[in-house]
Design a protein around this motif. Structure first.
Motif, PDB file in Angstrom:
ATOM      1  N   UNK A 168       0.808  -1.292   0.055  1.00 31.54           N
ATOM      2  CA  UNK A 168       0.040  -0.013   0.018  1.00 31.54           C
ATOM      3  C   UNK A 168       0.720   1.362  -0.006  1.00 31.54           C
ATOM      4  N   UNK A 169       2.123   1.020   0.596  1.00 34.70           N
ATOM      5  CA  UNK A 169       2.927   2.289   0.459  1.00 34.70           C
ATOM      6  C   UNK A 169       3.507   2.727  -0.863  1.00 34.70           C
ATOM      7  N   UNK A 170       3.351   1.822  -1.721  1.00 36.48           N
ATOM      8  CA  UNK A 170       3.540   2.277  -3.363  1.00 36.48           C
ATOM      9  C   UNK A 170       2.599   2.307  -4.229  1.00 36.48           C
ATOM     10  N   UNK A 171       1.380   2.609  -3.548  1.00 34.07           N
ATOM     11  CA  UNK A 171       0.165   2.950  -4.333  1.00 34.07           C
ATOM     12  C   UNK A 171       0.278   4.263  -5.275  1.00 34.07           C
ATOM     13  N   UNK A 172       1.019   5.110  -4.500  1.00 35.23           N
ATOM     14  CA  UNK A 172       1.325   6.360  -5.489  1.00 35.23           C
ATOM     15  C   UNK A 172       2.102   6.108  -6.681  1.00 35.23           C
ATOM     16  N   UNK A 173       3.033   5.328  -6.566  1.00 33.78           N
ATOM     17  CA  UNK A 173       3.868   4.774  -7.870  1.00 33.78           C
ATOM     18  C   UNK A 173       3.288   4.094  -8.946  1.00 33.78           C
ATOM     19  N   UNK A 174       2.213   3.358  -8.709  1.00 30.33           N
ATOM     20  CA  UNK A 174       1.665   2.391  -9.529  1.00 30.33           C
ATOM     21  C   UNK A 174       0.198   2.483  -9.700  1.00 30.33           C
ATOM     22  N   UNK A 175      -0.200   3.080 -10.665  1.00 28.61           N
ATOM     23  CA  UNK A 175      -1.682   3.521 -10.848  1.00 28.61           C
ATOM     24  C   UNK A 175      -2.334   1.947 -11.337  1.00 28.61           C
TER      25      UNK A 175
END
Ligand code: PLP
Length: 355
Positions: free
Chosen positions: A200-207
Protein backbone atom coordinates in the motif's frame (compact mmCIF):
# COMPACT_ATOMS: atom_id res chain seq x y z
CA UNK A 1 8.81 -3.18 -22.93
CA UNK A 2 5.99 -0.85 -21.93
CA UNK A 3 6.54 1.33 -18.90
CA UNK A 4 3.90 2.00 -16.27
CA UNK A 5 3.02 5.45 -17.59
CA UNK A 6 1.29 3.78 -20.53
CA UNK A 7 -1.30 2.38 -18.13
CA UNK A 8 -4.69 3.79 -19.02
CA UNK A 9 -7.62 2.62 -17.00
CA UNK A 10 -10.21 3.37 -19.70
CA UNK A 11 -8.37 1.01 -22.03
CA UNK A 12 -8.59 -2.01 -19.81
CA UNK A 13 -12.03 -1.64 -18.22
CA UNK A 14 -14.72 -3.66 -20.00
CA UNK A 15 -16.74 -1.37 -22.30
CA UNK A 16 -20.07 -2.25 -20.66
CA UNK A 17 -18.63 -1.35 -17.26
CA UNK A 18 -17.14 1.91 -18.52
CA UNK A 19 -20.59 2.90 -19.82
CA UNK A 20 -22.49 1.46 -16.87
CA UNK A 21 -24.88 3.70 -15.02
CA UNK A 22 -24.66 2.24 -11.50
CA UNK A 23 -27.71 1.48 -9.38
CA UNK A 24 -28.71 4.42 -7.27
CA UNK A 25 -30.04 3.31 -3.88
CA UNK A 26 -32.41 5.20 -1.61
CA UNK A 27 -29.44 5.92 0.63
CA UNK A 28 -27.54 7.39 -2.33
CA UNK A 29 -30.35 9.74 -3.22
CA UNK A 30 -30.95 11.09 0.26
CA UNK A 31 -27.96 11.03 2.59
CA UNK A 32 -29.31 12.99 5.56
CA UNK A 33 -29.50 11.26 8.95
CA UNK A 34 -32.72 12.70 10.33
CA UNK A 35 -36.26 12.53 9.07
CA UNK A 36 -39.14 10.19 8.51
CA UNK A 37 -37.81 7.58 6.10
CA UNK A 38 -40.47 6.40 3.71
CA UNK A 39 -38.16 5.96 0.73
CA UNK A 40 -36.70 2.43 0.85
CA UNK A 41 -39.72 0.20 1.47
CA UNK A 42 -38.25 -0.99 4.76
CA UNK A 43 -40.47 -2.11 7.63
CA UNK A 44 -40.97 1.05 9.69
CA UNK A 45 -42.51 -0.99 12.53
CA UNK A 46 -39.21 -2.69 13.37
CA UNK A 47 -37.32 -5.95 12.90
CA UNK A 48 -37.64 -9.50 14.23
CA UNK A 49 -35.20 -8.81 17.03
CA UNK A 50 -34.31 -5.91 19.31
CA UNK A 51 -34.26 -2.68 17.40
CA UNK A 52 -31.37 -0.84 18.99
CA UNK A 53 -29.20 -1.27 15.92
CA UNK A 54 -31.99 -0.57 13.45
CA UNK A 55 -31.90 -3.98 11.82
CA UNK A 56 -34.99 -2.95 9.85
CA UNK A 57 -33.02 -0.25 8.03
CA UNK A 58 -30.61 -0.60 5.09
CA UNK A 59 -26.95 -0.02 6.04
CA UNK A 60 -24.63 2.72 4.75
CA UNK A 61 -23.83 1.61 1.18
CA UNK A 62 -20.49 3.47 1.29
CA UNK A 63 -19.38 2.36 4.80
CA UNK A 64 -18.25 5.91 5.51
CA UNK A 65 -17.42 5.58 9.23
CA UNK A 66 -15.67 2.27 8.80
CA UNK A 67 -13.60 3.54 5.87
CA UNK A 68 -12.54 6.57 7.89
CA UNK A 69 -11.30 4.29 10.66
CA UNK A 70 -9.49 1.99 8.22
CA UNK A 71 -7.97 5.02 6.47
CA UNK A 72 -6.50 6.11 9.78
CA UNK A 73 -5.07 2.67 10.54
CA UNK A 74 -3.65 2.09 7.07
CA UNK A 75 -2.57 5.73 6.62
CA UNK A 76 -4.39 6.04 3.35
CA UNK A 77 -7.25 8.16 1.96
CA UNK A 78 -10.81 6.84 2.08
CA UNK A 79 -11.05 7.34 -1.71
CA UNK A 80 -8.39 4.63 -2.07
CA UNK A 81 -10.38 2.00 -0.14
CA UNK A 82 -12.93 -0.55 -1.32
CA UNK A 83 -14.59 -2.92 1.15
CA UNK A 84 -15.88 -6.30 0.04
CA UNK A 85 -17.82 -9.21 1.47
CA UNK A 86 -14.50 -10.91 2.18
CA UNK A 87 -11.48 -10.48 -0.12
CA UNK A 88 -13.23 -13.04 -2.24
CA UNK A 89 -15.72 -10.39 -3.39
CA UNK A 90 -12.87 -7.95 -4.07
CA UNK A 91 -11.26 -10.64 -6.25
CA UNK A 92 -14.42 -11.53 -8.13
CA UNK A 93 -15.34 -7.91 -8.89
CA UNK A 94 -11.93 -7.37 -10.54
CA UNK A 95 -12.77 -10.14 -12.99
CA UNK A 96 -16.21 -8.70 -13.67
CA UNK A 97 -14.89 -5.16 -14.20
CA UNK A 98 -11.76 -5.85 -16.23
CA UNK A 99 -11.90 -9.21 -17.97
CA UNK A 100 -14.21 -9.94 -20.90
CA UNK A 101 -15.69 -13.46 -20.58
CA UNK A 102 -14.48 -15.97 -23.20
CA UNK A 103 -11.95 -13.44 -24.51
CA UNK A 104 -9.57 -12.17 -21.84
CA UNK A 105 -7.09 -13.93 -19.58
CA UNK A 106 -5.55 -13.74 -16.12
CA UNK A 107 -2.09 -14.83 -14.98
CA UNK A 108 -1.48 -16.67 -11.72
CA UNK A 109 1.59 -18.38 -10.26
CA UNK A 110 0.70 -21.71 -8.66
CA UNK A 111 0.85 -23.06 -6.06
CA UNK A 112 -1.25 -20.19 -4.76
CA UNK A 113 -4.62 -19.24 -3.30
CA UNK A 114 -7.38 -21.24 -4.99
CA UNK A 115 -9.95 -18.47 -5.39
CA UNK A 116 -8.16 -16.76 -8.29
CA UNK A 117 -8.68 -19.84 -10.43
CA UNK A 118 -12.26 -20.38 -9.23
CA UNK A 119 -13.16 -16.75 -9.98
CA UNK A 120 -11.54 -17.07 -13.42
CA UNK A 121 -13.61 -20.18 -14.13
CA UNK A 122 -16.85 -18.60 -12.91
CA UNK A 123 -16.25 -15.62 -15.16
CA UNK A 124 -15.10 -17.68 -18.17
CA UNK A 125 -11.65 -16.07 -18.17
CA UNK A 126 -8.70 -18.02 -19.54
CA UNK A 127 -6.16 -18.96 -16.89
CA UNK A 128 -2.47 -18.53 -17.71
CA UNK A 129 -0.40 -20.42 -15.16
CA UNK A 130 3.29 -19.68 -14.67
CA UNK A 131 4.34 -21.93 -11.78
CA UNK A 132 6.64 -20.66 -9.06
CA UNK A 133 10.18 -22.02 -9.16
CA UNK A 134 11.02 -24.97 -6.87
CA UNK A 135 12.04 -22.50 -4.16
CA UNK A 136 8.62 -20.82 -4.57
CA UNK A 137 9.93 -17.67 -6.26
CA UNK A 138 8.34 -15.89 -9.22
CA UNK A 139 9.69 -17.25 -12.51
CA UNK A 140 10.11 -13.74 -13.87
CA UNK A 141 11.68 -14.74 -17.20
CA UNK A 142 8.66 -16.90 -17.97
CA UNK A 143 6.19 -14.24 -16.77
CA UNK A 144 7.56 -11.29 -18.77
CA UNK A 145 6.63 -12.48 -22.29
CA UNK A 146 2.98 -12.81 -21.22
CA UNK A 147 2.74 -9.19 -20.10
CA UNK A 148 2.54 -7.84 -23.66
CA UNK A 149 -0.49 -10.02 -24.42
CA UNK A 150 -3.24 -7.43 -24.88
CA UNK A 151 -5.91 -9.87 -23.67
CA UNK A 152 -4.13 -10.40 -20.38
CA UNK A 153 -5.94 -8.07 -17.96
CA UNK A 154 -5.05 -9.23 -14.46
CA UNK A 155 -1.99 -10.66 -12.73
CA UNK A 156 -2.53 -12.14 -9.25
CA UNK A 157 0.44 -12.29 -6.87
CA UNK A 158 0.07 -13.48 -3.30
CA UNK A 159 2.72 -12.34 -0.81
CA UNK A 160 3.23 -13.93 1.66
CA UNK A 161 1.95 -16.70 -0.57
CA UNK A 162 -0.65 -19.26 0.46
CA UNK A 163 0.14 -22.21 0.84
CA UNK A 164 3.93 -21.73 0.63
CA UNK A 165 4.26 -18.98 3.27
CA UNK A 166 7.07 -17.01 1.61
CA UNK A 167 7.30 -13.38 0.53
CA UNK A 168 7.71 -12.93 -3.23
CA UNK A 169 10.76 -11.07 -4.54
CA UNK A 170 10.06 -7.33 -4.47
CA UNK A 171 12.16 -6.52 -7.53
CA UNK A 172 10.28 -9.10 -9.57
CA UNK A 173 6.96 -7.64 -8.47
CA UNK A 174 8.11 -4.15 -9.37
CA UNK A 175 9.25 -5.35 -12.80
CA UNK A 176 5.78 -6.78 -13.40
CA UNK A 177 4.09 -3.57 -12.23
CA UNK A 178 6.25 -1.48 -14.56
CA UNK A 179 5.88 -3.65 -17.61
CA UNK A 180 2.21 -4.51 -17.58
CA UNK A 181 -0.64 -2.57 -19.19
CA UNK A 182 -3.23 -4.27 -16.94
CA UNK A 183 -3.93 -4.60 -13.23
CA UNK A 184 -1.46 -6.22 -10.82
CA UNK A 185 -3.15 -7.56 -7.70
CA UNK A 186 -0.98 -8.20 -4.64
CA UNK A 187 -2.86 -10.26 -2.09
CA UNK A 188 -1.51 -9.41 1.36
CA UNK A 189 -3.88 -11.55 3.43
CA UNK A 190 -0.87 -12.60 5.54
CA UNK A 191 1.21 -9.42 5.42
CA UNK A 192 0.47 -8.63 9.09
CA UNK A 193 2.56 -11.65 10.12
CA UNK A 194 5.59 -10.66 8.05
CA UNK A 195 8.32 -8.12 8.62
CA UNK A 196 7.85 -6.61 5.17
CA UNK A 197 6.24 -3.25 4.59
CA UNK A 198 2.93 -3.30 2.80
CA UNK A 199 2.63 -2.60 -0.92
CA UNK A 200 0.00 0.00 0.00
CA UNK A 201 3.01 2.28 0.53
CA UNK A 202 3.69 2.07 -3.23
CA UNK A 203 0.19 2.93 -4.43
CA UNK A 204 1.28 6.41 -5.53
CA UNK A 205 3.97 4.94 -7.77
CA UNK A 206 1.76 2.43 -9.57
CA UNK A 207 -1.68 3.38 -10.93
CA UNK A 208 -2.23 -0.28 -11.90
CA UNK A 209 -1.66 -1.73 -8.41
CA UNK A 210 -4.42 -3.26 -6.28
CA UNK A 211 -3.47 -4.43 -2.78
CA UNK A 212 -5.83 -6.86 -1.04
CA UNK A 213 -6.04 -7.25 2.72
CA UNK A 214 -8.54 -9.01 4.94
CA UNK A 215 -9.92 -8.94 8.45
CA UNK A 216 -10.14 -12.75 8.38
CA UNK A 217 -6.62 -13.67 9.49
CA UNK A 218 -4.53 -11.48 11.86
CA UNK A 219 -7.53 -9.36 12.84
CA UNK A 220 -9.46 -12.43 13.97
CA UNK A 221 -12.75 -11.39 12.36
CA UNK A 222 -13.24 -14.08 9.69
CA UNK A 223 -16.88 -14.53 10.66
CA UNK A 224 -17.83 -10.97 9.69
CA UNK A 225 -16.65 -11.38 6.06
CA UNK A 226 -14.77 -8.16 5.45
CA UNK A 227 -12.02 -7.74 2.89
CA UNK A 228 -10.25 -4.62 1.69
CA UNK A 229 -8.86 -3.49 -1.65
CA UNK A 230 -6.53 -0.50 -1.79
CA UNK A 231 -5.87 1.21 -5.11
CA UNK A 232 -5.81 4.42 -7.10
CA UNK A 233 -9.13 6.31 -6.76
CA UNK A 234 -9.96 5.57 -10.42
CA UNK A 235 -9.88 1.83 -9.77
CA UNK A 236 -11.89 2.27 -6.56
CA UNK A 237 -14.54 4.16 -8.58
CA UNK A 238 -14.84 1.15 -10.88
CA UNK A 239 -15.22 -1.12 -7.85
CA UNK A 240 -17.98 1.13 -6.53
CA UNK A 241 -19.82 1.03 -9.86
CA UNK A 242 -19.98 -2.76 -10.00
CA UNK A 243 -20.45 -3.70 -6.35
CA UNK A 244 -23.89 -4.73 -5.05
CA UNK A 245 -25.30 -1.58 -3.40
CA UNK A 246 -25.35 -2.85 0.18
CA UNK A 247 -22.53 -5.40 -0.01
CA UNK A 248 -21.32 -4.85 3.57
CA UNK A 249 -24.11 -5.45 6.04
CA UNK A 250 -24.75 -3.08 8.92
CA UNK A 251 -23.83 -5.51 11.68
CA UNK A 252 -20.44 -6.14 10.04
CA UNK A 253 -19.82 -2.40 9.83
CA UNK A 254 -20.93 -1.85 13.42
CA UNK A 255 -18.96 -4.75 14.91
CA UNK A 256 -15.80 -3.94 12.93
CA UNK A 257 -15.92 -0.34 14.15
CA UNK A 258 -16.33 -1.63 17.68
CA UNK A 259 -13.52 -4.17 17.18
CA UNK A 260 -11.10 -1.60 15.81
CA UNK A 261 -11.33 0.22 19.14
CA UNK A 262 -9.34 -2.78 20.46
CA UNK A 263 -6.81 -2.86 17.68
CA UNK A 264 -3.91 -3.44 20.09
CA UNK A 265 -5.33 -6.96 20.51
CA UNK A 266 -4.41 -7.65 16.92
CA UNK A 267 -0.79 -6.64 17.45
CA UNK A 268 -0.60 -8.85 20.53
CA UNK A 269 -2.17 -11.77 18.70
CA UNK A 270 0.33 -11.40 15.85
CA UNK A 271 3.22 -11.44 18.35
CA UNK A 272 1.80 -14.54 20.04
CA UNK A 273 1.26 -16.33 16.74
CA UNK A 274 4.75 -15.50 15.49
CA UNK A 275 6.36 -16.77 18.70
CA UNK A 276 4.20 -19.92 18.74
CA UNK A 277 5.21 -20.52 15.12
CA UNK A 278 8.91 -20.43 16.07
CA UNK A 279 8.33 -22.89 18.93
CA UNK A 280 6.29 -25.26 16.78
CA UNK A 281 8.84 -25.13 13.96
CA UNK A 282 11.61 -25.95 16.39
CA UNK A 283 9.76 -28.98 17.77
CA UNK A 284 8.69 -30.24 14.35
CA UNK A 285 12.29 -30.51 13.16
CA UNK A 286 12.80 -33.35 15.66
CA UNK A 287 10.43 -35.76 13.94
CA UNK A 288 12.08 -38.19 11.56
CA UNK A 289 9.05 -38.18 9.24
CA UNK A 290 9.39 -34.40 8.76
CA UNK A 291 11.46 -33.88 5.61
CA UNK A 292 11.31 -30.13 5.27
CA UNK A 293 9.69 -27.11 6.87
CA UNK A 294 9.42 -24.19 4.50
CA UNK A 295 10.29 -20.71 5.81
CA UNK A 296 7.03 -18.92 6.60
CA UNK A 297 6.17 -15.27 7.00
CA UNK A 298 2.52 -16.20 7.52
CA UNK A 299 0.43 -17.78 10.30
CA UNK A 300 0.95 -21.31 9.05
CA UNK A 301 3.75 -23.74 8.28
CA UNK A 302 4.04 -25.80 5.13
CA UNK A 303 5.65 -29.06 6.12
CA UNK A 304 6.90 -31.80 3.80
CA UNK A 305 6.57 -35.22 5.39
CA UNK A 306 7.17 -38.82 4.38
CA UNK A 307 3.54 -39.58 3.64
CA UNK A 308 1.09 -36.72 4.01
CA UNK A 309 -2.04 -38.77 3.28
CA UNK A 310 -1.19 -41.13 6.11
CA UNK A 311 -0.32 -38.32 8.50
CA UNK A 312 -3.46 -36.39 7.61
CA UNK A 313 -5.73 -39.41 8.26
CA UNK A 314 -3.94 -40.14 11.52
CA UNK A 315 -4.38 -36.56 12.75
CA UNK A 316 -8.05 -36.56 11.78
CA UNK A 317 -8.46 -39.72 13.84
CA UNK A 318 -7.09 -37.68 16.76
CA UNK A 319 -9.53 -34.89 15.89
CA UNK A 320 -6.75 -32.59 14.76
CA UNK A 321 -7.49 -31.10 11.37
CA UNK A 322 -4.71 -29.77 9.15
CA UNK A 323 -4.72 -29.13 5.42
CA UNK A 324 -3.34 -31.85 3.17
CA UNK A 325 -1.74 -30.14 0.16
CA UNK A 326 -0.41 -33.37 -1.40
CA UNK A 327 -2.22 -32.87 -4.71
CA UNK A 328 -1.12 -29.23 -5.05
CA UNK A 329 1.62 -28.40 -7.56
CA UNK A 330 5.13 -28.48 -5.97
CA UNK A 331 3.57 -29.48 -2.63
CA UNK A 332 3.78 -33.26 -2.84
CA UNK A 333 3.46 -34.81 0.65
CA UNK A 334 3.01 -31.40 2.21
CA UNK A 335 0.62 -30.49 4.96
CA UNK A 336 -0.25 -26.94 5.89
CA UNK A 337 -0.57 -26.35 9.61
CA UNK A 338 -2.24 -23.19 10.89
CA UNK A 339 -0.54 -21.93 14.05
CA UNK A 340 -2.89 -22.58 16.97
CA UNK A 341 -2.84 -21.51 20.59
CA UNK A 342 -0.05 -22.84 22.77
CA UNK A 343 -2.42 -25.53 24.06
CA UNK A 344 -3.53 -26.55 20.57
CA UNK A 345 0.05 -26.77 19.32
CA UNK A 346 1.02 -28.90 22.34
CA UNK A 347 -1.83 -31.29 21.56
CA UNK A 348 -0.67 -31.48 17.96
CA UNK A 349 2.90 -32.25 19.03
CA UNK A 350 1.68 -34.85 21.52
CA UNK A 351 -0.31 -36.56 18.79
CA UNK A 352 2.67 -36.45 16.44
CA UNK A 353 4.83 -38.17 19.03
CA UNK A 354 2.70 -41.29 18.81
CA UNK A 355 2.43 -41.25 15.01
C1 PLP B 1 -7.62 -16.40 3.68
C2 PLP B 1 -7.21 -15.68 2.45
C3 PLP B 1 -7.95 -14.59 1.98
C4 PLP B 1 -9.13 -14.11 2.78
O1 PLP B 1 -10.31 -14.18 2.17
P1 PLP B 1 -11.58 -13.53 2.88
O2 PLP B 1 -12.60 -13.71 1.82
O3 PLP B 1 -11.26 -12.07 3.14
O4 PLP B 1 -11.85 -14.27 4.14
C5 PLP B 1 -7.52 -13.92 0.87
N1 PLP B 1 -6.40 -14.29 0.22
C6 PLP B 1 -5.66 -15.32 0.65
C7 PLP B 1 -4.41 -15.66 -0.05
C8 PLP B 1 -6.05 -16.05 1.76
O5 PLP B 1 -5.31 -17.10 2.16
Amino acid sequence: MISSNTFQLQKIVRKNILNLKPYSSARDEYQGKNGIFLDANENSFGSLIHNEHQLNRYPDPHQKLLKEKIAEIEQINTENIFLGNGSDEAIDLLFRAFAEPSLDSVLICPPTYGMYEVSANINAIQLIEVPLTTDFELDIDKILPHLTNQNLKLVFLCSPNNPTGNILNKNHIETILKNFHGIVVIDEAYQDFSKEISWTKKLNDFPNLVVLKTFSKAWGMANLRLGMAFADAEIINIYNKVKPPYNINGETQRLMLEGLENKSRKYRAVDDIVSEKAKLLNRLTNFAFVKKIYPSQANFLLVKVENSNQLYDYLVSKQIIVRNRHTTLLCENCIRITIGTNMENMMLLKALESF
